[in-house]
Design a protein around this motif. Structure first.
Motif, PDB file in Angstrom:
ATOM      1  N   ALA A 302       0.814  -1.218   0.000  1.00 50.85           N
ATOM      2  CA  ALA A 302       0.000   0.000   0.000  1.00 50.85           C
ATOM      3  C   ALA A 302       0.841   1.260   0.000  1.00 50.85           C
ATOM      4  CB  ALA A 302      -0.923   0.002   1.224  1.00 50.85           C
ATOM      5  N   LEU A 303       2.146   1.116   0.199  1.00 55.70           N
ATOM      6  CA  LEU A 303       3.035   2.269   0.311  1.00 55.70           C
ATOM      7  C   LEU A 303       4.255   2.042  -0.577  1.00 55.70           C
ATOM      8  CD1 LEU A 303       3.158   4.915   2.008  1.00 55.70           C
ATOM      9  CD2 LEU A 303       4.560   3.660   3.645  1.00 55.70           C
ATOM     10  N   SER A 304       4.645   3.080  -1.298  1.00 55.03           N
ATOM     11  CA  SER A 304       5.816   2.982  -2.176  1.00 55.03           C
ATOM     12  C   SER A 304       6.893   3.957  -1.711  1.00 55.03           C
ATOM     13  CB  SER A 304       5.432   3.301  -3.619  1.00 55.03           C
ATOM     14  OG  SER A 304       5.058   4.660  -3.748  1.00 55.03           O
ATOM     15  N   LYS A 305       8.074   3.795  -2.281  1.00 53.95           N
ATOM     16  CA  LYS A 305       9.167   4.705  -1.943  1.00 53.95           C
ATOM     17  C   LYS A 305       8.847   6.117  -2.388  1.00 53.95           C
ATOM     18  CE  LYS A 305      14.183   5.255  -2.395  1.00 53.95           C
ATOM     19  NZ  LYS A 305      15.427   4.733  -3.013  1.00 53.95           N
ATOM     20  N   LEU A 308       6.791   7.838   0.276  1.00 57.08           N
ATOM     21  CA  LEU A 308       7.558   8.237   1.455  1.00 57.08           C
ATOM     22  C   LEU A 308       8.453   9.440   1.183  1.00 57.08           C
ATOM     23  CD1 LEU A 308       8.549   4.727   2.847  1.00 57.08           C
ATOM     24  CD2 LEU A 308       6.951   6.351   3.859  1.00 57.08           C
ATOM     25  N   GLU A 309       8.807   9.674  -0.068  1.00 55.60           N
ATOM     26  CA  GLU A 309       9.661  10.817  -0.396  1.00 55.60           C
ATOM     27  C   GLU A 309       8.994  12.149  -0.080  1.00 55.60           C
ATOM     28  OE1 GLU A 309      10.701  10.266  -4.437  1.00 55.60           O
ATOM     29  OE2 GLU A 309      12.312   8.826  -4.031  1.00 55.60           O
ATOM     30  N   LEU A 310       7.666  12.149   0.045  1.00 57.67           N
ATOM     31  CA  LEU A 310       6.955  13.367   0.403  1.00 57.67           C
ATOM     32  C   LEU A 310       7.081  13.697   1.884  1.00 57.67           C
ATOM     33  CD1 LEU A 310       3.634  12.944  -1.617  1.00 57.67           C
ATOM     34  CD2 LEU A 310       5.442  14.601  -2.046  1.00 57.67           C
ATOM     35  N   MET A 311       7.488  12.737   2.682  1.00 57.72           N
ATOM     36  CA  MET A 311       7.557  12.907   4.121  1.00 57.72           C
ATOM     37  C   MET A 311       8.973  13.265   4.562  1.00 57.72           C
ATOM     38  SD  MET A 311       5.322   9.607   5.299  1.00 57.72           S
ATOM     39  CE  MET A 311       5.575  10.020   7.042  1.00 57.72           C
ATOM     40  N   PRO A 312       9.107  14.011   5.661  1.00 60.10           N
ATOM     41  CA  PRO A 312      10.440  14.253   6.214  1.00 60.10           C
ATOM     42  C   PRO A 312      11.101  12.922   6.603  1.00 60.10           C
ATOM     43  CG  PRO A 312       8.814  15.737   7.193  1.00 60.10           C
ATOM     44  CD  PRO A 312       8.051  14.727   6.391  1.00 60.10           C
ATOM     45  N   LYS A 313      12.361  12.755   6.254  1.00 62.47           N
ATOM     46  CA  LYS A 313      13.109  11.522   6.537  1.00 62.47           C
ATOM     47  C   LYS A 313      12.498  10.319   5.825  1.00 62.47           C
ATOM     48  CE  LYS A 313      15.623  13.829   9.540  1.00 62.47           C
ATOM     49  NZ  LYS A 313      17.038  14.192   9.267  1.00 62.47           N
ATOM     50  N   GLY A 314      11.800  10.560   4.727  1.00 57.48           N
ATOM     51  CA  GLY A 314      11.132   9.472   4.029  1.00 57.48           C
ATOM     52  C   GLY A 314      12.079   8.421   3.491  1.00 57.48           C
ATOM     53  N   ASP A 315      13.252   8.839   3.028  1.00 60.17           N
ATOM     54  CA  ASP A 315      14.236   7.882   2.504  1.00 60.17           C
ATOM     55  C   ASP A 315      14.680   6.903   3.590  1.00 60.17           C
ATOM     56  OD1 ASP A 315      14.085   9.060   0.040  1.00 60.17           O
ATOM     57  OD2 ASP A 315      15.802  10.389   0.374  1.00 60.17           O
ATOM     58  N   LYS A 316      14.911   7.428   4.795  1.00 55.52           N
ATOM     59  CA  LYS A 316      15.344   6.561   5.890  1.00 55.52           C
ATOM     60  C   LYS A 316      14.242   5.588   6.286  1.00 55.52           C
ATOM     61  CE  LYS A 316      18.713   9.777   7.867  1.00 55.52           C
ATOM     62  NZ  LYS A 316      19.134  10.526   9.090  1.00 55.52           N
ATOM     63  N   ALA A 318      11.938   4.442   4.321  1.00 55.17           N
ATOM     64  CA  ALA A 318      11.870   3.434   3.249  1.00 55.17           C
ATOM     65  C   ALA A 318      12.936   2.359   3.433  1.00 55.17           C
ATOM     66  CB  ALA A 318      12.003   4.115   1.892  1.00 55.17           C
ATOM     67  N   LYS A 319      14.159   2.776   3.836  1.00 64.27           N
ATOM     68  CA  LYS A 319      15.211   1.799   4.059  1.00 64.27           C
ATOM     69  C   LYS A 319      14.901   0.894   5.241  1.00 64.27           C
ATOM     70  CE  LYS A 319      18.987   4.572   2.114  1.00 64.27           C
ATOM     71  NZ  LYS A 319      20.263   5.274   2.418  1.00 64.27           N
ATOM     72  N   ARG A 322      12.299  -1.408   4.197  1.00 63.56           N
ATOM     73  CA  ARG A 322      12.700  -2.132   2.992  1.00 63.56           C
ATOM     74  C   ARG A 322      11.682  -1.986   1.872  1.00 63.56           C
ATOM     75  NH1 ARG A 322      15.235  -7.808   5.435  1.00 63.56           N
ATOM     76  NH2 ARG A 322      16.840  -6.797   6.752  1.00 63.56           N
ATOM     77  N   ILE A 323      11.261  -0.743   1.688  1.00 68.82           N
ATOM     78  CA  ILE A 323      10.295  -0.422   0.622  1.00 68.82           C
ATOM     79  C   ILE A 323      11.056   0.133  -0.570  1.00 68.82           C
ATOM     80  CG2 ILE A 323       8.356   1.047  -0.023  1.00 68.82           C
ATOM     81  CD1 ILE A 323       7.447   0.981   2.853  1.00 68.82           C
ATOM     82  N   ARG A 324      10.816  -0.423  -1.734  1.00 68.10           N
ATOM     83  CA  ARG A 324      11.489   0.017  -2.959  1.00 68.10           C
ATOM     84  C   ARG A 324      10.531   0.759  -3.877  1.00 68.10           C
ATOM     85  NH1 ARG A 324      14.847  -5.524  -4.535  1.00 68.10           N
ATOM     86  NH2 ARG A 324      16.035  -5.679  -2.584  1.00 68.10           N
TER      87      ARG A 324
END
Length: 324
Positions: A302-305, A308-316, A318-319, A322-324
């Motif tokens: 239900a959630l993609s990388k 998450l990029e729209l959120m603060p610290k979204g990259d972290k 995602a890691k 383990r969302i790609r």
């Protein structure tokens, strides 16, 4: 080389200020919708409660005022919890407007659609489980946070406000989408409609001796349900390349419903069968709900990388997930 004089003239400071105010005032009013509705509550609900206690129950003015304050105090504590999902939307909305505006400047309609879908989906994924949790465990959560509170009154209030919290979050996200698409006045007009609905519902229900304070959260629910519905319709019809609502809502709703059922079952089992205290059972049920929801969100994808990029610290995040 031949120099060409430009005929462009910069606007005066007065014209620039006027344009800024034309944008800033509607955006501010639209963003302050929750506060505006709370102000309506403060005056109307208290007045209606006091009037009922005086005219129907024959209380003196001071006794009616004290009783009305006690009931509204319980409602106020429920409102403090209800505002939590809304507060989590603020960082997300701060990302929507510049991202969508940048795509509009490039005439990238597909980019606008992708960002709008991601923003709405992330907002729903955050707010919906909290709202469902408040619906299912309204009384236990209020008892956990406020040990002295009357959960027989606070529980139903919290459950209805839990539903309203979801629509408030949707409304906040929709406001940002409309503002990013240069529709800054529409959210204000829609909030006026919702506020009028709330006034009518509060006046009728809170003024009913059999309903009283229980009518206040119903008014809030009706207000923001109508506001969010109208704004979703506007987005669907007026925004170029509108978001696909099935991709926004279906998976989060499914995950939240299953999570709510799990939380309800775990709490009931612990309290009624294992005779665990309500406070401990509430904490354990919430923990189970968090785990169940995360598993469902990841398994349903239900959630993609990109979301998450729209959120603060979204990259972290995602890691970690383990969302790609």
């Amino acid at each position: 080389l031949r120099l060409v004089r430009s005929s462009d003239k910069p606007e005066g400071s007065g014209a620039i200020l006027a344009r800024l105010l034309q944008l800033a005032i509607p955006i501010t009013l639209g963003s302050a919708a929750t506060s505006i509705v709370t102000l309506i509550d403060n005056n109307l609900v208290m007045g209606q409660l006091q009037s009922v206690f005086q005219t129907v129950h024959g209380m003196t003015e001071s006794a009616a005022l004290d009783t009305a304050r006690d009931l509204y105090g319980i409602y106020g504590k429920s409102m403090a919890v209800y505002n939590l999902p809304f507060s989590l939307m603020v960082p997300l909305t701060a990302c929507i407007v510049p991202a969508v505006s940048a795509c509009r400047a490039r005439r990238d309609h597909l980019g606008c659609q992708r960002i709008t879908e991601s923003a709405l989906r992330v907002g729903i994924l955050l707010s919906l489980p909290m709202g469902v949790g408040l619906i299912v465990l309204g009384g236990p959560i209020m008892g956990l946070l406020y040990p002295e509170i009357d959960t027989a009154i606070a529980g139903p209030l919290m459950s209805v406000l839990g539903m309203a919290a979801v629509f408030v979050s949707v409304q906040v996200l929709c406001n940002s989408v409309l503002q990013a698409n240069n529709m800054v006045n529409l959210p204000v007009l829609v909030v006026v409609i919702g506020g009028a609905v709330k006034i009518v519902v509060n006046y009728v229900l809170v003024g009913n001796p059999d309903i009283l304070i229980n009518g206040a959260p119903v008014g809030t629910l009706c207000c923001f349900f109508i506001v969010s519905l109208i704004e979703l319709i506007i987005i669907r019809r007026a925004v170029p390349s509108p978001p696909r609502f099935t991709r926004v809502f279906v998976k989060p709703v499914l995950a939240s419903v299953v999570m709510g059922a799990a939380v309800w079952a775990v709490y009931g089992l612990m309290v009624n069968v294992l005779t665990i205290s309500s406070k401990l059972a509430t904490l354990l049920a919430i923990g189970v709900g968090v785990v169940v929801y995360l598993v469902l969100v990841l398994s349903l994808r239900a959630l993609s990388k990109e979301d998450l990029e729209l959120m603060p610290k979204g990259d972290k995040i995602a890691k970690i997930l383990r969302i790609r």
